[in-house]
Design an enzyme around this catalytic site. Structure first.
Site, PDB file in Angstrom:
ATOM      1  N   SER A   1      -1.523  10.875   2.167  1.00 27.92           N
ATOM      2  CA  SER A   1      -0.168  11.229   1.728  1.00 27.92           C
ATOM      3  C   SER A   1       0.564  12.012   2.813  1.00 27.92           C
ATOM      4  O   SER A   1       0.046  12.999   3.344  1.00 27.92           O
ATOM      5  CB  SER A   1      -0.225  12.066   0.446  1.00 27.92           C
ATOM      6  OG  SER A   1      -0.746  11.296  -0.615  1.00 27.92           O
TER       7      SER A   1
ATOM      8  N   GLU B   1       3.242  17.042   4.034  1.00 30.01           N
ATOM      9  CA  GLU B   1       1.855  17.483   3.876  1.00 30.01           C
ATOM     10  C   GLU B   1       1.114  17.310   5.188  1.00 30.01           C
ATOM     11  O   GLU B   1       0.245  18.105   5.524  1.00 30.01           O
ATOM     12  CB  GLU B   1       1.173  16.667   2.772  1.00 30.01           C
ATOM     13  CG  GLU B   1      -0.271  17.069   2.523  1.00 30.01           C
ATOM     14  CD  GLU B   1      -0.840  16.423   1.274  1.00 30.01           C
ATOM     15  OE1 GLU B   1      -2.016  16.043   1.305  1.00 30.01           O
ATOM     16  OE2 GLU B   1      -0.109  16.307   0.271  1.00 30.01           O
TER      17      GLU B   1
END
Length: 343
Positions: A267, A339
């Site tokens: 992600s 992230e």
């Protein structure tokens, strides 16, 4: 500081020269670094930092490289410190100690061999424990902080750089957050609040780190990573320890989303829980899946993954990150927080 001025023993002893960072990242992206260190103990790690500080050399520390985008042209004076060889699992009284460079996924095998499902959520998480603690890694409803008793770290601001400890309750764990993001502390390991089960478990776990070093982590290849752990659960099944449904579900989910088909870092953006919809779903709504730039592509199977489809550069990944960021801001009114770490 020029390379010719390097004369410190720890740097000379621990650093490899002219090494492509792409081989240390699951993205398979990154130019050649002048200095890459592979310490295997906390003493070596502290000595390396002290030498770098003495020589005025900058450094960057990372684990398995599963959440990092390295630059195409690294700083020639930067000492890149990999914890990939800093891997150890051992008993400490009636509990387990695990060093920072240990893959989180090894914990799932430790739990499986010990008859507990408390570590199943770490299965196929492609990162090391130190990074998992730093960002309080999460899968479904379980987080790394759920299994941590005490964390050990080196305070880089101290002259002695001795190993210190902090209990889990004082680590300020929250969603993708920890106290380590706000201090110059390098995590070197942790005690888990997972009890030792049996001598058979101890014997099995004692062989895990050497097996990983030999077969699993060279280079930072997602297919190789997947193959290693799939092989281990099959081997345990052959010994009468069946693979639990929770792990089978993880295999089905990650293979269904093609997580291991191309180099990636998983992600790219955190989920915005205030908004209430996963980032991947927002990218899907924006019809951005499959968007390509250079050698990179927004995964057709998971909107929050950008893949290295064909020898992508770091700049290709960053470009697609900006495409997603601008589109989400324009349509949904907020800027998604990355992230992935951009080095």
């Amino acid at each position: 500081m020029t390379p010719m001025s390097l004369h410190t023993s720890a740097v000379e002893r621990l650093c490899l020269r002219n090494i492509p960072l792409s081989s240390f990242s699951t993205y398979s992206i990154g130019g050649a670094a002048n200095y890459v260190a592979l310490p295997e103990t906390a003493d070596d790690l502290a000595a390396l930092y002290q030498d770098c500080k003495k020589q005025g050399l900058p450094w960057y520390t990372f684990g398995m490289g599963s959440n990092i985008l390295f630059p195409d042209q690294p700083d020639p004076d930067m000492v890149f410190v990999s914890l990939k060889r800093f891997t150890e699992l051992k008993t400490k009284g009636d509990k387990w100690f695990v060093s920072a460079g240990t893959p989180m996924s090894l914990l799932s095998l430790m739990g499986l061999s010990g008859g507990t499902d408390l570590l199943d959520f770490t299965f196929l998480l492609p990162g090391c424990l130190g990074a998992g603690i730093y960002m309080n890694a999460k899968y479904n409803h379980r987080q790394i902080c759920d299994i941590i008793d005490t964390v050990y770290y080196i305070d880089l601001s101290s002259r002695a750089m001795s190993v210190q400890s902090i209990p889990s309750a004082e680590c300020d764990f929250a969603y993708k957050q920890s106290i380590f993001q706000h201090h110059p502390w390098i995590i070197v390991g942790a005690d888990l609040n997972i009890p030792v089960h049996s001598e058979e478990q101890i014997q099995y776990v004692s062989n895990l780190a050497p097996a990983w070093k030999e077969r699993g982590n060279h280079p930072s290849s997602l297919p190789q990573f997947f193959s290693f752990f799939l092989g281990e659960v099959h081997a345990l099944a052959g010994k009468g320890i069946p693979t639990p449904e929770s792990m089978l579900d993880i295999i089905k989910y990650r293979t269904g989303k093609r997580h291991f088909d191309y180099p990636s870092c998983g992600s790219v953006f955190k989920n915005n829980y205030n908004y209430g919809v996963a980032t991947g779903s927002l990218v899907d709504q924006l019809n951005l899946k499959g968007t390509e730039h250079g050698g990179a592509i927004i995964s057709p199977h998971h909107g929050n993954m950008i893949l290295n489809q064909n020898q992508a550069k770091a700049s290709d990944i960053v470009y697609l990150m900006e495409v997603i960021t601008e589109a989400i801001h324009r349509k949904f009114g907020f800027v998604p927080e990355p992230e992935i770490v951009l080095v």
